[in-house]
Write a protein that holds these residues in place. Sequence first.
Motif, PDB file in Angstrom:
ATOM      1  N   ASP A 218      58.009  -6.787  70.053  1.00 49.33           N
ATOM      2  CA  ASP A 218      58.638  -6.713  68.732  1.00 49.33           C
ATOM      3  C   ASP A 218      57.998  -7.658  67.724  1.00 49.33           C
ATOM      4  OD1 ASP A 218      59.488  -9.142  69.732  1.00 49.33           O
ATOM      5  OD2 ASP A 218      61.569  -8.874  69.094  1.00 49.33           O
ATOM      6  N   ALA A 219      56.745  -8.028  67.930  1.00 44.59           N
ATOM      7  CA  ALA A 219      56.076  -9.007  67.063  1.00 44.59           C
ATOM      8  C   ALA A 219      56.064  -8.556  65.606  1.00 44.59           C
ATOM      9  CB  ALA A 219      54.650  -9.267  67.545  1.00 44.59           C
ATOM     10  N   TYR A 220      55.833  -7.286  65.369  1.00 47.29           N
ATOM     11  CA  TYR A 220      55.772  -6.797  63.986  1.00 47.29           C
ATOM     12  C   TYR A 220      57.139  -6.885  63.303  1.00 47.29           C
ATOM     13  CZ  TYR A 220      57.601  -2.344  65.820  1.00 47.29           C
ATOM     14  OH  TYR A 220      58.357  -1.387  66.420  1.00 47.29           O
ATOM     15  N   ILE A 221      58.211  -6.612  64.043  1.00 45.71           N
ATOM     16  CA  ILE A 221      59.560  -6.690  63.480  1.00 45.71           C
ATOM     17  C   ILE A 221      59.933  -8.151  63.226  1.00 45.71           C
ATOM     18  CG2 ILE A 221      62.008  -6.321  63.980  1.00 45.71           C
ATOM     19  CD1 ILE A 221      60.598  -3.762  63.142  1.00 45.71           C
ATOM     20  N   ALA A 222      59.610  -9.036  64.167  1.00 45.87           N
ATOM     21  CA  ALA A 222      59.912 -10.462  63.984  1.00 45.87           C
ATOM     22  C   ALA A 222      59.170 -11.023  62.773  1.00 45.87           C
ATOM     23  CB  ALA A 222      59.546 -11.246  65.248  1.00 45.87           C
ATOM     24  N   SER A 223      57.924 -10.606  62.579  1.00 46.31           N
ATOM     25  CA  SER A 223      57.162 -11.069  61.411  1.00 46.31           C
ATOM     26  C   SER A 223      57.737 -10.494  60.124  1.00 46.31           C
ATOM     27  CB  SER A 223      55.685 -10.700  61.552  1.00 46.31           C
ATOM     28  OG  SER A 223      55.098 -11.466  62.579  1.00 46.31           O
ATOM     29  N   ALA A 224      58.186  -9.248  60.157  1.00 52.99           N
ATOM     30  CA  ALA A 224      58.799  -8.649  58.975  1.00 52.99           C
ATOM     31  C   ALA A 224      60.085  -9.388  58.612  1.00 52.99           C
ATOM     32  CB  ALA A 224      59.075  -7.167  59.200  1.00 52.99           C
ATOM     33  N   GLN A 225      60.868  -9.759  59.617  1.00 56.79           N
ATOM     34  CA  GLN A 225      62.094 -10.514  59.361  1.00 56.79           C
ATOM     35  C   GLN A 225      61.763 -11.885  58.758  1.00 56.79           C
ATOM     36  OE1 GLN A 225      63.688 -10.337  63.336  1.00 56.79           O
ATOM     37  NE2 GLN A 225      64.924  -8.535  62.881  1.00 56.79           N
ATOM     38  N   CYS A 226      60.758 -12.542  59.292  1.00 58.97           N
ATOM     39  CA  CYS A 226      60.310 -13.829  58.762  1.00 58.97           C
ATOM     40  C   CYS A 226      59.820 -13.671  57.325  1.00 58.97           C
ATOM     41  CB  CYS A 226      59.202 -14.396  59.653  1.00 58.97           C
ATOM     42  SG  CYS A 226      58.505 -15.954  59.067  1.00 58.97           S
ATOM     43  N   GLY A 227      58.991 -12.668  57.097  1.00 55.97           N
ATOM     44  CA  GLY A 227      58.467 -12.419  55.760  1.00 55.97           C
ATOM     45  C   GLY A 227      59.563 -12.110  54.756  1.00 55.97           C
ATOM     46  N   ARG A 228      60.578 -11.364  55.191  1.00 56.26           N
ATOM     47  CA  ARG A 228      61.702 -11.040  54.316  1.00 56.26           C
ATOM     48  C   ARG A 228      62.411 -12.330  53.877  1.00 56.26           C
ATOM     49  NH1 ARG A 228      64.997  -8.242  57.665  1.00 56.26           N
ATOM     50  NH2 ARG A 228      63.898  -6.302  57.312  1.00 56.26           N
ATOM     51  N   LEU A 229      62.611 -13.242  54.820  1.00 55.79           N
ATOM     52  CA  LEU A 229      63.268 -14.519  54.490  1.00 55.79           C
ATOM     53  C   LEU A 229      62.406 -15.369  53.562  1.00 55.79           C
ATOM     54  CD1 LEU A 229      64.768 -15.397  57.993  1.00 55.79           C
ATOM     55  CD2 LEU A 229      66.015 -14.629  55.951  1.00 55.79           C
ATOM     56  N   ILE A 230      61.107 -15.410  53.830  1.00 57.62           N
ATOM     57  CA  ILE A 230      60.191 -16.156  52.955  1.00 57.62           C
ATOM     58  C   ILE A 230      60.220 -15.561  51.548  1.00 57.62           C
ATOM     59  CG2 ILE A 230      57.754 -16.643  52.482  1.00 57.62           C
ATOM     60  CD1 ILE A 230      57.387 -16.817  55.567  1.00 57.62           C
ATOM     61  N   ARG A 231      60.140 -14.245  51.470  1.00 59.42           N
ATOM     62  CA  ARG A 231      60.138 -13.563  50.177  1.00 59.42           C
ATOM     63  C   ARG A 231      61.437 -13.841  49.420  1.00 59.42           C
ATOM     64  NH1 ARG A 231      58.519  -9.057  52.096  1.00 59.42           N
ATOM     65  NH2 ARG A 231      60.508  -7.997  52.338  1.00 59.42           N
ATOM     66  N   LYS A 232      62.552 -13.746  50.110  1.00 58.50           N
ATOM     67  CA  LYS A 232      63.849 -13.994  49.468  1.00 58.50           C
ATOM     68  C   LYS A 232      63.921 -15.425  48.934  1.00 58.50           C
ATOM     69  CE  LYS A 232      68.816 -13.790  50.209  1.00 58.50           C
ATOM     70  NZ  LYS A 232      69.887 -13.516  51.151  1.00 58.50           N
ATOM     71  N   ALA A 233      63.496 -16.398  49.728  1.00 60.65           N
ATOM     72  CA  ALA A 233      63.529 -17.791  49.285  1.00 60.65           C
ATOM     73  C   ALA A 233      62.574 -18.013  48.112  1.00 60.65           C
ATOM     74  CB  ALA A 233      63.161 -18.716  50.447  1.00 60.65           C
ATOM     75  N   PHE A 234      61.371 -17.465  48.200  1.00 60.52           N
ATOM     76  CA  PHE A 234      60.383 -17.649  47.147  1.00 60.52           C
ATOM     77  C   PHE A 234      60.812 -16.974  45.846  1.00 60.52           C
ATOM     78  CE2 PHE A 234      56.695 -16.045  44.788  1.00 60.52           C
ATOM     79  CZ  PHE A 234      56.101 -17.249  44.454  1.00 60.52           C
ATOM     80  N   LEU A 235      61.241 -15.723  45.930  1.00 59.81           N
ATOM     81  CA  LEU A 235      61.608 -14.999  44.720  1.00 59.81           C
ATOM     82  C   LEU A 235      62.868 -15.584  44.088  1.00 59.81           C
ATOM     83  CD1 LEU A 235      60.764 -11.337  45.779  1.00 59.81           C
ATOM     84  CD2 LEU A 235      59.445 -12.872  44.320  1.00 59.81           C
ATOM     85  N   THR A 236      63.793 -16.065  44.894  1.00 61.21           N
ATOM     86  CA  THR A 236      64.981 -16.722  44.361  1.00 61.21           C
ATOM     87  C   THR A 236      64.578 -17.989  43.603  1.00 61.21           C
ATOM     88  OG1 THR A 236      66.359 -15.845  46.133  1.00 61.21           O
ATOM     89  CG2 THR A 236      67.207 -17.762  44.940  1.00 61.21           C
ATOM     90  N   LYS A 237      63.644 -18.738  44.157  1.00 60.88           N
ATOM     91  CA  LYS A 237      63.180 -19.982  43.536  1.00 60.88           C
ATOM     92  C   LYS A 237      62.435 -19.695  42.229  1.00 60.88           C
ATOM     93  CE  LYS A 237      62.305 -24.437  43.738  1.00 60.88           C
ATOM     94  NZ  LYS A 237      63.335 -25.397  43.484  1.00 60.88           N
ATOM     95  N   THR A 238      61.609 -18.640  42.195  1.00 59.64           N
ATOM     96  CA  THR A 238      60.826 -18.345  40.986  1.00 59.64           C
ATOM     97  C   THR A 238      61.703 -17.801  39.866  1.00 59.64           C
ATOM     98  OG1 THR A 238      60.236 -16.133  41.782  1.00 59.64           O
ATOM     99  CG2 THR A 238      58.674 -17.913  42.226  1.00 59.64           C
ATOM    100  N   GLU A 239      62.870 -17.241  40.209  1.00 59.35           N
ATOM    101  CA  GLU A 239      63.752 -16.694  39.193  1.00 59.35           C
ATOM    102  C   GLU A 239      64.610 -17.765  38.536  1.00 59.35           C
ATOM    103  OE1 GLU A 239      65.880 -13.706  41.368  1.00 59.35           O
ATOM    104  OE2 GLU A 239      64.171 -12.344  41.402  1.00 59.35           O
ATOM    105  N   GLN A 240      64.666 -18.957  39.113  1.00 58.91           N
ATOM    106  CA  GLN A 240      65.495 -20.037  38.561  1.00 58.91           C
ATOM    107  C   GLN A 240      64.849 -20.726  37.403  1.00 58.91           C
ATOM    108  OE1 GLN A 240      66.459 -22.606  41.859  1.00 58.91           O
ATOM    109  NE2 GLN A 240      67.803 -21.096  42.760  1.00 58.91           N
TER     110      GLN A 240
END
Length: 140
Positions: free
Chosen positions: A118-140
């Motif tokens: 499930d390496a691809y799914i685990a990386s997608a989950q990690c990437g989703r969290l990184i993206r959410k944190a980054f995009l939330t920070k850039t919108e502030q």
Amino acid sequence: MTFAFVVPTPAGGMRMTPAEYATFLQRILDGSLALHDHLGENAVCTLPPGDAGGDCKAKFSPAAPYAWHYSYAHWVEDDASIGDDGAFSSPGLYGFYPWIDASKTYYGIVARQSMAADAYIASAQCGRLIRKAFLTKTEQ
């Protein structure tokens, strides 16, 4: 940028370094590559009907359990049931995970190698969290 195709499919046959892949994503974002205008275009459902319900005719989806759609050599992460943000991505079998956000403004790469099934799914989950944190920070 140098890259080579091991097999003639970008999703499975491209060989390049993460830095070169970053350049590839940058060129998509700046419009140098035509794919910029086709991200998410003509996307089709991929989760088999028994899993997703509705009228999806897919027989199999490597993105299962997610109800993502598939466009030209990339996924559209738009499974509303898990709060997906509509990003465009191409998770690799062994965990490499490049993405472009839905606004076609930012990109990111999770560059790792794992032999887990499930390496691809685990990386997608990690990437989703990184993206959410980054995009939330850039919108502030």
